[in-house]
Enzyme design. Sequence first.
Site, PDB file in Angstrom:
ATOM      1  N   HIS A   4     -11.228  22.485  18.979  1.00 41.33           N
ATOM      2  CA  HIS A   4     -10.325  23.184  19.897  1.00 41.33           C
ATOM      3  C   HIS A   4      -8.901  22.384  19.512  1.00 41.33           C
ATOM      4  CE1 HIS A   4      -8.967  26.082  22.446  1.00 41.33           C
ATOM      5  NE2 HIS A   4     -10.067  26.238  23.083  1.00 41.33           N
ATOM      6  N   ASP A   6      -7.227  27.247  17.893  1.00 42.30           N
ATOM      7  CA  ASP A   6      -7.182  27.768  19.372  1.00 42.30           C
ATOM      8  C   ASP A   6      -8.305  29.096  19.229  1.00 42.30           C
ATOM      9  OD1 ASP A   6      -5.410  26.125  20.436  1.00 42.30           O
ATOM     10  OD2 ASP A   6      -3.633  27.466  19.873  1.00 42.30           O
TER      11      ASP A   6
END
Length: 460
Positions: free
Chosen positions: A433, A437
Amino acid sequence: MLINRAPSAVTGLNGSLSCGRVASARSFSSSADLPPHQEIGMPSLSPTMTEGNIAKWIKKEGDKVSPGEVLCEVETDKATVEMECMEEGYLAKIVQGDGAKEIKVGEVICVTVEEEGDIEKFKDYKPSAADAPAAPSESKATPEPAAPKVEEKVPAKAPEPKAPKAGKASRSGDRIFASPLARKLAEDNNVQLSSVKGTGPDGRILKADIEDYLAKGGKSESFAASGLDYTDIPNAQIRKVTANRLLASKQTIPHYYLTVDTCVDKLIKLRGELNPLQEASGGKKISINDLVIKAAALALRKVPECNSSWMNDFIRQYHNVNINVAVQTEHGLFVPVVRDADKKGLGTIGEEVKQLAQRARDNSLKPQDYEGGTFTVSNLGGPFGIKQFCAIINPPQSAILAIGSAEKRVIPGSADGQYEFGSYMSVTMSCDHRVIDGAIGAEFLKAFKGYIENPTTMLL
């Protein structure tokens, strides 16, 4: 000086190997008994390698060595490496013999001399302490100032009842004092430090204490009460490195997972049409996994954000699409790489994957076979029938694609009340992450699904 014919640690991206990585030094001894000689150290075969094992020596003490001749075979985390000599001379002393394990990088493994008459002078040679690699040692750990400082805070009566308890480590509060080597040995052998009595200063547990505990069957005693019958299987170097890297991945990379179901009917049909052409031209059959690799590579070209690495101060986005392919063998898990997969045809990809998988099974992968990957594909569907799973990211990459098996499903037909059968494959993408995204990961899977469900677009 040495060079490595087939170095073998699967680690960083864009890795390269040069003679400079091999730890060797020419020593001119001040002692009249030791003529000029060359100390050969355990080489560093990857950016993360810290130790290796000696599989066997090809040359024996007293043998003449010439450039290009193999001195010994070194076992690292991914293969057995042949170490070649680059200078003429004689092998005067083998410091680490066949089967020697956990030799630190830089630690002397042998000595060579230029003159045959100098061999005898190294009969009783031992490396000096100054030649040892920089690493935590028992002697360095002993004078650690933390121990006496903590003891000052403990009431004087505290050690008295603990002293006569054999097999128990000296404690201060909840802390057990042990040297770094002792802790590592205990961890490797599943030994609880609280079960070991330390013989070092202030009750510190030393490496010798763990070895003595194991020699007396201490490890077996910890399981004796349960009445379990078991066998302890030693961990190979590749297993240790894989364990450490995957543990670090789960602990340091914020994983999240995206799953999509893809219809593979057209993919299976295209494969059926291409394979007769492959066989007619003398090529090997194309597998579903080959098509998946190609689709993933093209999707990465469309969504380059997923072809990146987290570098703390910046994100490095790669221009090459190099796909690592997970291969399980009896030696452990290997991830050879198909370079520039987005630019290669399906036949070429299939041929390379088969060759790399065979080298992995033979434990003969070379650095160029596994270094430089930017994305990984792991398939447990075709070989094992696993429906869906979540894979662990292979750092420093930022994503890995887990491929499940294809299964027949009932789906709505073109008209109301009608139903059809279709083959669907579950695909799960594990993402870092910090780099990818959620919307970017979804965009990649959308592109990947498009290629899988309309496979002819991969041929354009």
